[in-house]
Design a protein around this motif. Sequence first.
Motif, PDB file in Angstrom:
ATOM      1  N   GLY A 125       0.787  -1.229   0.000  1.00 14.96           N
ATOM      2  CA  GLY A 125       0.000   0.000   0.000  1.00 14.96           C
ATOM      3  C   GLY A 125       0.818   1.276   0.000  1.00 14.96           C
ATOM      4  O   GLY A 125       0.279   2.355   0.227  1.00 14.96           O
ATOM      5  N   HIS A 126       2.122   1.163  -0.252  1.00  9.11           N
ATOM      6  CA  HIS A 126       2.966   2.372  -0.276  1.00  9.11           C
ATOM      7  C   HIS A 126       3.638   2.545  -1.623  1.00  9.11           C
ATOM      8  O   HIS A 126       4.126   1.583  -2.214  1.00  9.11           O
ATOM      9  CB  HIS A 126       4.005   2.323   0.834  1.00  9.11           C
ATOM     10  CG  HIS A 126       3.402   2.257   2.190  1.00  9.11           C
ATOM     11  ND1 HIS A 126       2.740   3.319   2.758  1.00  9.11           N
ATOM     12  CD2 HIS A 126       3.309   1.234   3.077  1.00  9.11           C
ATOM     13  CE1 HIS A 126       2.272   2.958   3.942  1.00  9.11           C
ATOM     14  NE2 HIS A 126       2.605   1.705   4.166  1.00  9.11           N
ATOM     15  N   GLN A 127       3.697   3.792  -2.092  1.00 16.13           N
ATOM     16  CA  GLN A 127       4.323   4.071  -3.369  1.00 16.13           C
ATOM     17  C   GLN A 127       5.830   3.996  -3.235  1.00 16.13           C
ATOM     18  O   GLN A 127       6.368   4.427  -2.220  1.00 16.13           O
ATOM     19  CB  GLN A 127       3.996   5.498  -3.830  1.00 16.13           C
ATOM     20  CG  GLN A 127       2.534   5.820  -3.920  1.00 16.13           C
ATOM     21  CD  GLN A 127       2.311   7.318  -3.828  1.00 16.13           C
ATOM     22  OE1 GLN A 127       2.470   8.029  -4.797  1.00 16.13           O
ATOM     23  NE2 GLN A 127       1.931   7.783  -2.654  1.00 16.13           N
ATOM     24  N   PRO A 128       6.493   3.492  -4.271  1.00 16.87           N
ATOM     25  CA  PRO A 128       7.939   3.670  -4.284  1.00 16.87           C
ATOM     26  C   PRO A 128       8.216   5.155  -4.493  1.00 16.87           C
ATOM     27  O   PRO A 128       7.491   5.800  -5.259  1.00 16.87           O
ATOM     28  CB  PRO A 128       8.394   2.852  -5.493  1.00 16.87           C
ATOM     29  CG  PRO A 128       7.170   2.507  -6.265  1.00 16.87           C
ATOM     30  CD  PRO A 128       5.960   2.849  -5.460  1.00 16.87           C
ATOM     31  N   THR A 129       9.166   5.727  -3.788  1.00 18.31           N
ATOM     32  CA  THR A 129       9.395   7.179  -3.965  1.00 18.31           C
ATOM     33  C   THR A 129      10.507   7.402  -4.968  1.00 18.31           C
ATOM     34  O   THR A 129      11.412   6.580  -5.109  1.00 18.31           O
ATOM     35  CB  THR A 129       9.746   7.872  -2.644  1.00 18.31           C
ATOM     36  OG1 THR A 129      10.715   7.078  -1.980  1.00 18.31           O
ATOM     37  CG2 THR A 129       8.516   8.026  -1.781  1.00 18.31           C
ATOM     38  N   LEU A 130      10.398   8.542  -5.654  1.00 14.28           N
ATOM     39  CA  LEU A 130      11.392   8.878  -6.695  1.00 14.28           C
ATOM     40  C   LEU A 130      12.733   9.203  -6.057  1.00 14.28           C
ATOM     41  O   LEU A 130      12.797   9.752  -4.980  1.00 14.28           O
ATOM     42  CB  LEU A 130      10.886  10.092  -7.486  1.00 14.28           C
ATOM     43  CG  LEU A 130       9.567   9.870  -8.240  1.00 14.28           C
ATOM     44  CD1 LEU A 130       9.140  11.170  -8.918  1.00 14.28           C
ATOM     45  CD2 LEU A 130       9.707   8.761  -9.276  1.00 14.28           C
TER      46      LEU A 130
END
Length: 373
Positions: A368-373
């Motif tokens: 449920g968490h986005q990979p961050t840039l």
Amino acid sequence: MTPRGTRRDDTVLGRARVSDTPELEAYYAELADREAGALWTVANKIEPWYPQPQSAPVLWRYAELRPLVRKALDLVSADDAGRRVVMLVNPGRRDVSAAVGLLYTGLQIMGPGESMTAHRHQAAALRFVHEGTGAWTIVDGEKLRVGPGDFAITPNGTWHEHGNEGDDGPVIWQDGLDIPLVNALDAGFYEVHPDLHQQPGKVVNASVATYGGNLLPYGAEKWARPYSPLLAWPWEATYAALRGLADAAEGSPYDGVIAEYTNPVTGGSVMPTMGAHMQLLRPGQATRAHRHTGSVVYTVAKGRGVSVIAGQRFPWRKGDIFVVPSWAWHEHANLDDSDDACLFSFDDFPVMRSLGFRREEAYADNDGHQPTL
Ligand code: GTQ
């Protein structure tokens, strides 16, 4: 954000896939001469697979804005400016002065003893107070005194005028308006009050006294306007309600402990075009990512944390303002392990709901968490 329709999408049956030829280009020019055009040249753009907001996720640091807002005090008088406001403009929405989507926001500063004349307009407005004591606004004859963390509304078409009757420094509050929406619909009107000022009723914060106690008063069923008769929500009661809610309920996996400011007569949004929420993130809490149609302007009311919007990390602290464009993945985290954090927000959800445009999706991958840039 994912780029618009990939090549593969656009070769799907039913999507336009016409290449330019000299004959077609000549034909397009002929159509253009007659104020016409070929749908297939723009179809994939004007009917995207999913929302393609022009707005970027942006965070404005209060520490950086505040000195600039204070500078305006010496540069223009409130009355000459009409409203002395520094607006927050999304780099993708400069053409319509929007902070995100069709929502406008700005920081308004009023020095001690200042006041402005009354006007009314088609656009609806709301206020969230950042700092200072002595701020007041008169909304359709009701004088409201507001302080830090307080939320107040100026429904569309209501007369309003503002001022600062304090003597210990300027007041800075945040305005939120649906100006870009009203203009997109070509529905804008504006009027200056015939007497320049209203005659306020005797009771200050009368609507708070009438409707602010979670009891529906005698006669409330007669209220027939499409907005909340309660015009202001003081911070203390809002925060106490959120703390109580945090004790009693789990809250949302995406937003933590969240509650909507509501019209006490209908239980619906405070105004037909804009809704507002306050949310509390427990110490150390990190929410899961989701996305939905509808644009949101957030203001940090308390604490410090970080939000990840469309894969980008935006660390925030009290007073900071950030925006989540429609359909952008977003999640929030409280970075303080011993104190809660609170986010005020306003949005266009009432418009989305009333038009049947509301959609929501959970981020399924990666816990449920986005990979961050
Ligand atoms: O308080 O009436 O920031 O009309 C922009 C337009 C505030 C207001 C703004 C407005 C107002």
